[in-house]
Design a protein around this motif. Structure first.
Motif, PDB file in Angstrom:
ATOM      1  N   SER A  45      51.074  27.073 153.922  1.00 38.87           N
ATOM      2  CA  SER A  45      50.124  25.991 153.646  1.00 38.87           C
ATOM      3  C   SER A  45      50.200  24.905 154.716  1.00 38.87           C
ATOM      4  O   SER A  45      49.181  24.313 155.085  1.00 38.87           O
ATOM      5  CB  SER A  45      50.382  25.400 152.256  1.00 38.87           C
ATOM      6  N   ARG A  92      47.164  23.685 157.097  1.00 38.14           N
ATOM      7  CA  ARG A  92      46.785  22.282 157.291  1.00 38.14           C
ATOM      8  C   ARG A  92      46.683  21.939 158.772  1.00 38.14           C
ATOM      9  O   ARG A  92      45.821  21.164 159.199  1.00 38.14           O
ATOM     10  CB  ARG A  92      47.794  21.367 156.597  1.00 38.14           C
ATOM     11  N   SER A 127      42.752  21.240 156.593  1.00 35.67           N
ATOM     12  CA  SER A 127      42.546  21.205 155.154  1.00 35.67           C
ATOM     13  C   SER A 127      43.751  20.546 154.501  1.00 35.67           C
ATOM     14  O   SER A 127      44.886  20.948 154.736  1.00 35.67           O
ATOM     15  CB  SER A 127      42.371  22.625 154.605  1.00 35.67           C
ATOM     16  N   GLU A 128      43.516  19.529 153.693  1.00 33.69           N
ATOM     17  CA  GLU A 128      44.621  18.817 153.067  1.00 33.69           C
ATOM     18  C   GLU A 128      45.250  19.603 151.932  1.00 33.69           C
ATOM     19  O   GLU A 128      46.430  19.436 151.639  1.00 33.69           O
ATOM     20  CB  GLU A 128      44.139  17.449 152.545  1.00 33.69           C
ATOM     21  N   ASN A 129      44.491  20.453 151.260  1.00 28.29           N
ATOM     22  CA  ASN A 129      45.012  21.243 150.150  1.00 28.29           C
ATOM     23  C   ASN A 129      44.529  22.688 150.254  1.00 28.29           C
ATOM     24  O   ASN A 129      43.671  23.128 149.478  1.00 28.29           O
ATOM     25  CB  ASN A 129      44.590  20.643 148.802  1.00 28.29           C
ATOM     26  N   LYS A 131      53.536  18.700 159.986  1.00 27.27           N
ATOM     27  CA  LYS A 131      52.858  19.178 158.779  1.00 27.27           C
ATOM     28  C   LYS A 131      53.842  19.921 157.865  1.00 27.27           C
ATOM     29  O   LYS A 131      53.784  19.780 156.635  1.00 27.27           O
ATOM     30  CB  LYS A 131      51.693  20.103 159.159  1.00 27.27           C
ATOM     31  N   THR A 189      54.849  18.695 154.085  1.00 28.73           N
ATOM     32  CA  THR A 189      54.675  19.564 152.928  1.00 28.73           C
ATOM     33  C   THR A 189      55.978  19.717 152.161  1.00 28.73           C
ATOM     34  O   THR A 189      55.995  19.721 150.924  1.00 28.73           O
ATOM     35  CB  THR A 189      54.143  20.942 153.356  1.00 28.73           C
TER      36      THR A 189
END
Length: 353
Positions: A166, A170, A175-177, A330, A334
């Protein structure tokens, strides 16, 4: 990080090294002028090639190395032979020392993973690193991992891969989610190995903290692009990747046979030439070359060892994007968002559930 992206390159890694490596770097430099390269390799072989590409030479530094890791060497042998001296090790070491933003090699995958893990060490909170591939689908590119770093995985390792995948999504897809799915033999919660079902429960609790957990996905969901990140263990992931590559070549062979079968087919192919060229580019595995080693204190890219300069250009472009989009930041973000201490997580028993 400043505006210049520095890529540390194992110039001797791969079946067509060092020429394909340097030619690919030249092609990558033409598209990304703010790139610098540190080439690690045998000076007598690399230096003359740099003379053939003056623009590349001006943007490069050559670090002489006398040791080269063979494609068939066992990881343990490669570590003993090449630690601190080989072109592969020194390419990774440049990242650890802060000289480069990312390292890349087309050499022996097992040796590269062993050296990367030994040199860079896994990130705190990550049990084992994984290899992520960028996978073209009918919707858009997605991420699939693990592609073979670890054969077999428990629930914690699958959760780790979800976090790492994920974070990569990102960085790549802005994309944040991003949506995450666990590859399984069915989408029903009762199906699959216990490790997959347990990982699903953990990810469902954590959904919304840097990713959105979609649930279980099946093999055909990969090509559909149902989710942004598909998580599996290395044995299944590697077979899925090789099967997809083989299927793409099979379809291309069938299409070529059909379009050259007779005169009418050849005429039809002539009228459809522009569409066929676009399809060929889409199905060309060289355009999505490069696996990302995730979960280490630094970014390492594995290029396909048998690729040509076009493939190396793609892998170097991926390396550039990983550095430019701050992949390590990132991943760290996360991990901080993830609300569960995985080493202490206890799933509910059947009586508690």
């Amino acid at each position: 990080m400043n505006d210049t992206i520095t890529i540390s390159v194992d110039a001797m890694g791969g079946d067509n090294a060092p020429r394909a490596v340097l030619h690919g770097a030249y092609l990558a430099l033409k598209e990304r002028k703010n790139t610098r390269f540190i080439f690690h390799g045998i000076e007598e072989q690399v230096a003359p090639l740099l003379e053939e590409f003056p623009a590349l030479k001006a943007a490069s530094t050559l670090v002489p190395c006398e040791t080269v890791i063979a494609m068939d060497e066992k990881p343990s042998q490669a570590l003993r032979k090449g630690r601190g001296t080989s072109s592969m090790w020194k390419a990774i070491q440049s990242v650890k020392d802060g000289e480069a933003d990312v390292a890349i090699s087309g050499g022996n995958t097992g040796a590269l993973m062993a050296m990367s893990t030994f040199c860079l060490r896994p990130m705190e909170g990550i049990s084992r690193p994984g290899i992520a591939a960028i996978w073209p689908t009918v919707r858009s590119d997605i991420i699939v991992l693990d592609m073979g770093a670890t054969i077999g995985a428990d629930a914690q390792q699958l959760v780790d891969y979800a976090i790492l995948g994920s974070a990569l999504a990102r960085a790549l897809f802005d994309s944040e989610n991003p949506t995450v799915g666990l590859l399984n033999v069915g989408t029903e919660e009762v199906k699959g190995l216990d490790s997959i079902k347990d990982a699903g429960k953990i990810l469902a609790q954590a959904s919304g903290n840097g990713f959105t957990y979609h649930g279980f996905v099946e093999g055909d969901d990969i090509g559909k692009g149902t989710v942004d990140v598909v998580v599996t263990e290395g044995f299944v992931g590697n077979i899925a990747l090789k099967t997809a590559e083989g299927t793409a070549r099979q379809v291309a062979a069938y299409l070529k046979q059909s379009l050259t079968a007779n005169l009418m087919s050849k005429i039809g192919a002539l009228f459809a030439s522009s569409a066929l060229r676009a399809l060929k580019r889409k199905m060309d595995p060289r355009t999505v070359n490069g696996g990302v080693f995730l979960g280490l204190n630094g970014v390492v890219i594995k290029s396909h060892g048998g690729t040509d300069e076009v493939g190396y250009k793609s892998a170097l472009g991926l390396a550039y994007d990983m550095a430019r989009n701050r992949l390590m930041d990132k991943v760290g973000d996360t991990l901080q968002r993830f609300p569960i201490n995985k080493t202490e997580t206890s799933l509910p028993t059947e009586t508690e559930a």
